[in-house]
Design a protein around this motif. Structure first.
Motif, mmCIF file in Angstrom:
data_model
loop_
_atom_site.group_PDB
_atom_site.id
_atom_site.type_symbol
_atom_site.label_atom_id
_atom_site.label_comp_id
_atom_site.label_asym_id
_atom_site.label_seq_id
_atom_site.Cartn_x
_atom_site.Cartn_y
_atom_site.Cartn_z
ATOM 1 N N MET A 45 0.837 -1.177 0.000
ATOM 2 C CA MET A 45 0.000 0.000 0.000
ATOM 3 C C MET A 45 0.882 1.240 0.000
ATOM 4 O O MET A 45 2.086 1.154 0.086
ATOM 5 N N LEU A 46 0.257 2.385 -0.047
ATOM 6 C CA LEU A 46 1.013 3.615 -0.152
ATOM 7 C C LEU A 46 1.249 4.217 1.216
ATOM 8 O O LEU A 46 0.647 3.846 2.202
ATOM 9 N N GLY A 47 2.147 5.192 1.248
ATOM 10 C CA GLY A 47 2.543 5.834 2.494
ATOM 11 C C GLY A 47 1.418 6.631 3.112
ATOM 12 O O GLY A 47 0.308 6.705 2.607
ATOM 13 N N GLU A 48 1.726 7.306 4.203
ATOM 14 C CA GLU A 48 0.729 8.003 5.002
ATOM 15 C C GLU A 48 0.116 9.207 4.307
ATOM 16 O O GLU A 48 -0.987 9.593 4.600
ATOM 17 N N GLY A 49 0.826 9.843 3.385
ATOM 18 C CA GLY A 49 0.318 11.031 2.714
ATOM 19 C C GLY A 49 -0.968 10.757 1.959
ATOM 20 O O GLY A 49 -1.834 11.602 1.853
ATOM 21 N N ALA A 50 -1.108 9.567 1.402
ATOM 22 C CA ALA A 50 -2.299 9.222 0.635
ATOM 23 C C ALA A 50 -3.524 9.168 1.537
ATOM 24 O O ALA A 50 -4.612 9.510 1.121
ATOM 25 N N GLU A 51 -3.350 8.753 2.782
ATOM 26 C CA GLU A 51 -4.479 8.647 3.698
ATOM 27 C C GLU A 51 -4.905 10.012 4.219
ATOM 28 O O GLU A 51 -6.069 10.234 4.482
ATOM 29 N N ALA A 52 -3.991 10.958 4.349
ATOM 30 C CA ALA A 52 -4.289 12.257 4.927
ATOM 31 C C ALA A 52 -4.863 13.224 3.897
ATOM 32 O O ALA A 52 -5.121 14.362 4.217
ATOM 33 N N GLY A 53 -5.033 12.798 2.650
ATOM 34 C CA GLY A 53 -5.573 13.680 1.634
ATOM 35 C C GLY A 53 -4.497 14.418 0.865
ATOM 36 O O GLY A 53 -4.790 15.126 -0.081
ATOM 37 N N GLY A 54 -3.257 14.274 1.271
ATOM 38 C CA GLY A 54 -2.148 14.911 0.568
ATOM 39 C C GLY A 54 -1.704 14.053 -0.601
ATOM 40 O O GLY A 54 -2.324 13.046 -0.923
ATOM 41 N N PRO A 55 -0.624 14.461 -1.232
ATOM 42 C CA PRO A 55 -0.120 13.658 -2.353
ATOM 43 C C PRO A 55 0.349 12.290 -1.863
ATOM 44 O O PRO A 55 0.819 12.149 -0.745
ATOM 45 N N PRO A 56 0.221 11.277 -2.691
ATOM 46 C CA PRO A 56 0.632 9.931 -2.266
ATOM 47 C C PRO A 56 2.137 9.850 -2.063
ATOM 48 O O PRO A 56 2.901 10.501 -2.774
ATOM 49 N N ARG A 57 2.527 9.075 -1.084
ATOM 50 C CA ARG A 57 3.947 8.842 -0.820
ATOM 51 C C ARG A 57 4.274 7.398 -1.167
ATOM 52 O O ARG A 57 3.482 6.506 -0.891
ATOM 53 N N PRO A 58 5.434 7.175 -1.744
ATOM 54 C CA PRO A 58 5.789 5.798 -2.102
ATOM 55 C C PRO A 58 6.052 4.948 -0.860
ATOM 56 O O PRO A 58 6.547 5.435 0.144
ATOM 57 N N GLU A 59 5.708 3.684 -0.975
ATOM 58 C CA GLU A 59 5.961 2.746 0.111
ATOM 59 C C GLU A 59 7.407 2.262 0.020
ATOM 60 O O GLU A 59 7.874 1.910 -1.056
ATOM 61 N N PRO A 60 8.134 2.254 1.132
ATOM 62 C CA PRO A 60 9.519 1.773 1.074
ATOM 63 C C PRO A 60 9.604 0.270 0.813
ATOM 64 O O PRO A 60 8.740 -0.491 1.238
ATOM 65 N N ILE A 61 10.638 -0.116 0.099
ATOM 66 C CA ILE A 61 10.923 -1.517 -0.176
ATOM 67 C C ILE A 61 12.115 -1.906 0.683
ATOM 68 O O ILE A 61 13.053 -1.125 0.838
ATOM 69 N N ARG A 62 12.100 -3.118 1.229
ATOM 70 C CA ARG A 62 13.187 -3.593 2.077
ATOM 71 C C ARG A 62 14.524 -3.442 1.367
ATOM 72 O O ARG A 62 14.668 -3.845 0.221
ATOM 73 N N PHE A 63 15.484 -2.890 2.062
ATOM 74 C CA PHE A 63 16.854 -2.640 1.605
ATOM 75 C C PHE A 63 16.964 -1.490 0.607
ATOM 76 O O PHE A 63 18.057 -1.046 0.302
ATOM 77 N N PHE A 64 15.846 -1.002 0.073
ATOM 78 C CA PHE A 64 15.896 0.054 -0.930
ATOM 79 C C PHE A 64 15.229 1.339 -0.464
ATOM 80 O O PHE A 64 15.443 2.386 -1.056
ATOM 81 N N GLY A 65 14.414 1.264 0.561
ATOM 82 C CA GLY A 65 13.696 2.441 1.001
ATOM 83 C C GLY A 65 12.800 2.951 -0.114
ATOM 84 O O GLY A 65 12.120 2.179 -0.777
ATOM 85 N N THR A 66 12.834 4.263 -0.342
ATOM 86 C CA THR A 66 12.063 4.847 -1.440
ATOM 87 C C THR A 66 12.975 5.280 -2.586
ATOM 88 O O THR A 66 12.562 6.037 -3.453
ATOM 89 N N SER A 67 14.197 4.775 -2.597
ATOM 90 C CA SER A 67 15.134 5.141 -3.665
ATOM 91 C C SER A 67 14.700 4.586 -5.019
ATOM 92 O O SER A 67 15.178 5.027 -6.053
ATOM 93 N N TRP A 68 13.776 3.639 -5.048
ATOM 94 C CA TRP A 68 13.315 3.039 -6.293
ATOM 95 C C TRP A 68 12.471 3.989 -7.124
ATOM 96 O O TRP A 68 12.305 3.786 -8.323
ATOM 97 N N VAL A 69 11.938 5.046 -6.522
ATOM 98 C CA VAL A 69 11.048 5.947 -7.241
ATOM 99 C C VAL A 69 11.802 6.688 -8.348
ATOM 100 O O VAL A 69 11.394 6.683 -9.503
ATOM 101 N N ALA A 70 12.921 7.310 -8.002
ATOM 102 C CA ALA A 70 13.677 8.101 -8.983
ATOM 103 C C ALA A 70 15.074 7.541 -9.202
ATOM 104 O O ALA A 70 15.921 8.216 -9.777
ATOM 105 N N TYR A 71 15.313 6.328 -8.742
ATOM 106 C CA TYR A 71 16.624 5.682 -8.875
ATOM 107 C C TYR A 71 17.735 6.577 -8.322
ATOM 108 O O TYR A 71 18.718 6.852 -8.994
ATOM 109 N N GLU A 72 17.543 6.993 -7.075
ATOM 110 C CA GLU A 72 18.516 7.882 -6.440
ATOM 111 C C GLU A 72 18.952 7.311 -5.097
ATOM 112 O O GLU A 72 18.514 6.232 -4.711
#
Length: 165
Positions: free
Chosen positions: A1-28
């Motif tokens: 599922m998505l991060g907390e921002g999506a539930e609060a009505g704000g923009p969606p936040r990516p869910e972290p992946i084990r060992f990668f965190g959220t670096s998978w979104v922009a490959y950074e």
């Protein structure tokens, strides 16, 4: 599922992946280093687990409990490893219900070699689960943008303009 921002009505936040965190979104943030290290770590963990399992089976044969019980143990670990591989591999492409995951913990613990092997093979192509997370994140972003565009502008000012005409 998505991060907390999506539930609060704000923009969606990516869910972290084990060992990668959220670096998978922009490959950074060291994404490519992690992509190189994670498969090596998974393969080393698989080899170490196989060695420990080998020591356990050696203990069974040294205990002289008979070939029947040893055979049952070997077949049991092989079946559990095959099922764990299948469940882990399928978990990278679709979400599973929480009750299903909880019910499979024992099987995944016994068949840990299958899970580690699936993790190793998937990490050779992508961060494990990245494709699923990316699809969910893109869908959530599109829905957020639709909601945001449909609410743009001040509705009160639109009413005043209509009354004046």
């Amino acid at each position: 599922m998505l991060g907390e921002g999506a539930e609060a009505g704000g923009p969606p936040r990516p869910e972290p992946i084990r060992f990668f965190g959220t670096s998978w979104v922009a490959y950074e943030d060291g994404y490519w280093w992690r992509r190189a290290v994670v498969p090596i770590g998974a393969l080393l963990a698989t080899v170490a687990g196989a060695f420990v399992l080998r020591l356990g089976f050696q203990g069974l044969t040294d205990a002289d409990i008979g070939p029947f019980v040893t055979g049952i143990a070997v077949v049991g670990f092989a079946v559990c490893s095959a099922l764990a591989f299948q469940r882990t591999w399928r978990g990278f492409t679709r979400r599973r219900a929480t009750a299903e995951v909880d019910g499979m913990r024992g099987l995944l613990a016994i068949g840990f070699l299958g899970s580690l092997l699936a993790y190793f093979l998937r990490s050779m192509a992508e961060a494990p689960g990245e494709k699923l997370h990316r699809a969910e994140f893109e869908q959530a972003r599109e829905q957020y943008e639709k909601r945001r565009k449909s609410r743009s502008g001040n509705p009160a000012s639109g009413r005043r303009k209509r009354k004046r005409r």
